[in-house]
Design an enzyme around this catalytic site. Structure first.
Site, PDB file in Angstrom:
ATOM      1  N   GLU A 249       0.889  -1.172   0.000  1.00  0.00           N
ATOM      2  CA  GLU A 249       0.000   0.000   0.000  1.00  0.00           C
ATOM      3  C   GLU A 249       0.919   1.213   0.000  1.00  0.00           C
ATOM      4  O   GLU A 249       1.484   1.572   1.031  1.00  0.00           O
ATOM      5  CB  GLU A 249      -0.902  -0.064   1.245  1.00  0.00           C
ATOM      6  CG  GLU A 249      -2.163   0.734   1.089  1.00  0.00           C
ATOM      7  CD  GLU A 249      -1.973   2.177   1.494  1.00  0.00           C
ATOM      8  OE1 GLU A 249      -1.638   2.982   0.590  1.00  0.00           O
ATOM      9  OE2 GLU A 249      -2.151   2.494   2.662  1.00  0.00           O
ATOM     10  N   CYS A 283      -2.409   8.946   2.517  1.00  0.00           N
ATOM     11  CA  CYS A 283      -2.081   8.493   1.158  1.00  0.00           C
ATOM     12  C   CYS A 283      -3.230   8.738   0.173  1.00  0.00           C
ATOM     13  O   CYS A 283      -2.998   8.858  -1.019  1.00  0.00           O
ATOM     14  CB  CYS A 283      -1.684   7.031   1.162  1.00  0.00           C
ATOM     15  SG  CYS A 283      -2.905   5.976   1.945  1.00  0.00           S
TER      16      CYS A 283
HETATM   17  P1  NAD Z   1       9.460   5.910   4.187  1.00  0.00           P
HETATM   18  O1  NAD Z   1       8.944   5.075   3.087  1.00  0.00           O
HETATM   19  O2  NAD Z   1      10.954   6.010   4.346  1.00  0.00           O
HETATM   20  O3  NAD Z   1       8.875   5.363   5.556  1.00  0.00           O
HETATM   21  C1  NAD Z   1       7.529   4.980   5.647  1.00  0.00           C
HETATM   22  C2  NAD Z   1       7.447   3.865   6.655  1.00  0.00           C
HETATM   23  O4  NAD Z   1       8.171   2.775   6.154  1.00  0.00           O
HETATM   24  C3  NAD Z   1       8.100   4.255   7.977  1.00  0.00           C
HETATM   25  O5  NAD Z   1       7.292   3.825   9.022  1.00  0.00           O
HETATM   26  C4  NAD Z   1       9.426   3.551   7.961  1.00  0.00           C
HETATM   27  O6  NAD Z   1       9.809   3.133   9.238  1.00  0.00           O
HETATM   28  C5  NAD Z   1       9.170   2.373   7.069  1.00  0.00           C
HETATM   29  N1  NAD Z   1      10.367   1.992   6.327  1.00  0.00           N
HETATM   30  C6  NAD Z   1      11.251   2.802   5.699  1.00  0.00           C
HETATM   31  N2  NAD Z   1      12.232   2.088   5.137  1.00  0.00           N
HETATM   32  C7  NAD Z   1      11.966   0.780   5.420  1.00  0.00           C
HETATM   33  C8  NAD Z   1      12.617  -0.441   5.127  1.00  0.00           C
HETATM   34  N3  NAD Z   1      13.745  -0.497   4.423  1.00  0.00           N
HETATM   35  N4  NAD Z   1      12.043  -1.574   5.586  1.00  0.00           N
HETATM   36  C9  NAD Z   1      10.891  -1.562   6.300  1.00  0.00           C
HETATM   37  N5  NAD Z   1      10.244  -0.428   6.604  1.00  0.00           N
HETATM   38  C10 NAD Z   1      10.770   0.723   6.169  1.00  0.00           C
HETATM   39  O7  NAD Z   1       8.838   7.301   4.132  1.00  0.00           O
HETATM   40  P2  NAD Z   1       8.892   8.599   5.079  1.00  0.00           P
HETATM   41  O8  NAD Z   1      10.150   9.404   4.961  1.00  0.00           O
HETATM   42  O9  NAD Z   1       8.478   8.256   6.443  1.00  0.00           O
HETATM   43  O10 NAD Z   1       7.805   9.381   4.309  1.00  0.00           O
HETATM   44  C11 NAD Z   1       8.103   9.688   2.948  1.00  0.00           C
HETATM   45  C12 NAD Z   1       6.975   9.341   2.048  1.00  0.00           C
HETATM   46  O11 NAD Z   1       6.443   8.053   2.297  1.00  0.00           O
HETATM   47  C13 NAD Z   1       5.784  10.233   2.208  1.00  0.00           C
HETATM   48  O12 NAD Z   1       5.986  11.417   1.519  1.00  0.00           O
HETATM   49  C14 NAD Z   1       4.704   9.416   1.599  1.00  0.00           C
HETATM   50  O13 NAD Z   1       4.743   9.560   0.203  1.00  0.00           O
HETATM   51  C15 NAD Z   1       5.081   8.018   1.943  1.00  0.00           C
HETATM   52  N6  NAD Z   1       4.279   7.498   3.071  1.00  0.00           N
HETATM   53  C16 NAD Z   1       3.118   6.883   2.748  1.00  0.00           C
HETATM   54  C17 NAD Z   1       2.312   6.402   3.737  1.00  0.00           C
HETATM   55  C18 NAD Z   1       1.016   5.734   3.377  1.00  0.00           C
HETATM   56  O14 NAD Z   1       0.094   5.743   4.166  1.00  0.00           O
HETATM   57  N7  NAD Z   1       0.933   5.118   2.189  1.00  0.00           N
HETATM   58  C19 NAD Z   1       2.665   6.554   5.068  1.00  0.00           C
HETATM   59  C20 NAD Z   1       3.879   7.176   5.374  1.00  0.00           C
HETATM   60  C21 NAD Z   1       4.683   7.641   4.354  1.00  0.00           C
END
Ligand code: NAD
Length: 477
Positions: A249, A283
């Site tokens: 997602e 999202c």
């Molecule tokens: P990110 O993708 O780095 O992190 C999102 C989540 O994924 C965090 O909880 C993080 O701990 C986890 N994560 C990150 N790298 C991971 C890995 N290698 N393995 C497992 N989990 C991992 O994003 P961010 O900097 O927190 O936010 C940036 C962008 O992510 C936002 O601008 C948005 O586009 C997207 N985002 C989307 C949702 C959603 O509901 N779809 C939620 C949060 C962030």
């Protein structure tokens, strides 16, 4: 008081063997409010063993017994709602009313999946010969590795946990380190309901360390991730290399189309309400508002007026509509995206600035007439900023809606059935709401297409993502 967060492994709360903890910041002040334990290899190994052992028992537990425990977890969560909501506001920033609503939604999701698990029917296929039974059976896939983000620390996790447990799977959840205590309180509600030890395990730590260890591990049969498209693609590749089932997602960039014949006050008020929910860190939040030429000026003016009325402040202050952003990364992203849009000729009509220098507050922002080349027209802003652009034909609106590689949510407002049908037929999105904001209920599918991912997180389809199909052909003696 904000509680420190421990890991939950094999039915026990623990700080882990290393004793290392990570800091938690209050987004309203930027100050540290607590710590979360960090899992290492030893904790991951214990969780894997526990989840695998629990699966052998849980998969044989009847659907009705599973439902009973899920309802008991929901009862616990409901009884603790007033204790957990302030924790969620403290660590994530959202107004207290939104925190309460996230927890009420979690209750709804758990109960819906509890009931749906009971109705997870197989099939009998008429055989070609007499005395033969052909059965299609649905079985739980196994141990699930679930990864959830910080924007809805409880709601994002609850969809995965509830559907997995209802279908007979066990779970290792790696939830968001930035907002861990509300999710841990939710897990405690499950633990106290009497699930077998190891049926649900909770880890925090360095995200990549955990995903790169868990996903290839033979005990894990399914990976479910919510977060950015870039991380999602990395995890999906790893899962693919090890033949693990996947639900992703990921990001969106929702178009919000307003036709000239629409109920304009409704379209504007829904936009103002939902765009800034959770400070825009959603999202499925509308981002590219596309308004038909004849009503463009009016819609823009009414929207800006509504946005200027939004009250911003600490989530504990009464009457506040929008809290701070959840972390400093989002503030930097807002500055960059808005600066770029204005430099490329976009008009800034309201907002555009950080508020104060304590915490992560940002003004609700409206940009207009932003060129397609601007970063904000291509990258999910995930914050309190909307772009309002114009269109002059339905074809043009659909082309713009479909221009990006992502396809999660889309919205359209029109009173013409022919337009509505065009949108339903031609918009490339996993979810489309016409003349409404009717998405994300427990009972309806929740999924993206294209770079927004695959696999549903809602409805009966969500249970299926945690099940395998077994076909059994049986001939009578
Ligand atoms: P990110 O993708 O780095 O992190 C999102 C989540 O994924 C965090 O909880 C993080 O701990 C986890 N994560 C990150 N790298 C991971 C890995 N290698 N393995 C497992 N989990 C991992 O994003 P961010 O900097 O927190 O936010 C940036 C962008 O992510 C936002 O601008 C948005 O586009 C997207 N985002 C989307 C949702 C959603 O509901 N779809 C939620 C949060 C962030």
């Amino acid at each position: 008081m904000y509680p420190d967060t421990e890991l939950f492994i094999a039915g026990e709360w623990t700080n882990g063997t290393s004793g290392v903890t990570l800091p938690i910041l209050n987004p309203a002040t930027g100050g540290e409010i607590g710590r979360v334990a960090k899992a290492g290899k030893a904790e991951m190994d214990r969780a894997l063993v526990a989840a695998e052992r629990a699966f052998r028992q849980w998969r044989k537990t009847t659907a009705r017994e599973r439902a009973k425990l899920l309802h008991a977890a929901a009862d616990n969560l409901k009884a603790r709602l007033e204790d957990i909501a302030p924790i969620l506001t403290m660590e994530q920033g959202k107004p207290l009313a939104e925190a309460r609503s996230e927890l009420r939604n979690a209750d709804d999701v758990i109960r819906w999946f509890a009931e749906e698990g009971i109705r997870s029917y197989g099939r009998l296929i008429p055989a070609r010969r007499g005395g033969v039974q052909q059965m299609v059976m649905k079985e739980p896939i196994g141990v699930v590795a679930a990864f959830t983000p910080w924007n809805y620390p409880v709601a994002q996790a609850i969809r995965k946990i509830s559907a997995a447990l209802a279908s007979g799977c066990t779970v290792i959840l790696k939830a968001a380190e930035e907002a861990p205590a509300s999710c841990a309180a939710m897990v405690r509600a499950f633990a106290d309901a009497g699930f077998p030890d190891g049926a649900i395990n909770l880890l925090y730590g360095i995200p990549a360390e955990i995903s790169e260890y868990l996903i290839p591990h033979p005990a894990i049969r399914k990976v479910s991730f919510t977060g950015s498209t870039s991380v999602g693609k990395r995890l999906a590749s790893l899962a693919g290399a090890h033949m693990k089932r996947v639900t992703m997602e990921l990001g969106g960039h929702a178009p919000y189309i307003v036709c000239a014949d629409a109920d304009l006050p409704k379209a504007v008020s829904m936009l103002a309400e939902h765009k800034f929910h959770n400070a825009g860190q959603v999202c499925i939040a509308p981002t590219r508002v596309l308004v038909e030429e004849p009503v463009y000026d009016r819609v823009l003016e009414d929207f800006v007026t509504a946005v200027k009325a939004i009250r911003i402040g600490d989530g504990f202050t009464g009457g506040v509509d929008m809290g701070p952003m959840a972390n400093a990364r989002r503030l930097d992203a807002m500055d960059r995206l808005i600066g770029d849009a204005v430099a490329r000729g976009g008009r800034l009509l309201t907002g555009g600035n950080r508020i104060g220098n304590a915490g992560f507050f940002f003004e609700p922002t409206v940009l207009a007439e932003v060129p397609k080349e601007a970063a904000i027209m291509n990258e999910e802003p995930f914050g309190p900023v909307a772009v309002v652009n114009r269109f002059s034909s339905i074809d043009e609106a659909i082309d713009e809606a479909n221009r990006l590689p992502v396809g999660l949510a889309a919205y359209a407002f029109t009173r013409t059935q022919r337009n509505a049908q065009r949108f339903a037929d031609d918009i490339e999105a996993g979810m489309l709401s016409i003349n409404d904001y009717g998405l994300a209920y427990a009972e309806v599918p929740f999924n993206g297409i294209k770079d927004s991912g695959y696999g549903s997180e809602g409805g009966a389809e969500a249970l299926e993502t945690f099940q395998t199909i077994k076909f059994v052909s049986q001939t009578n003696f």
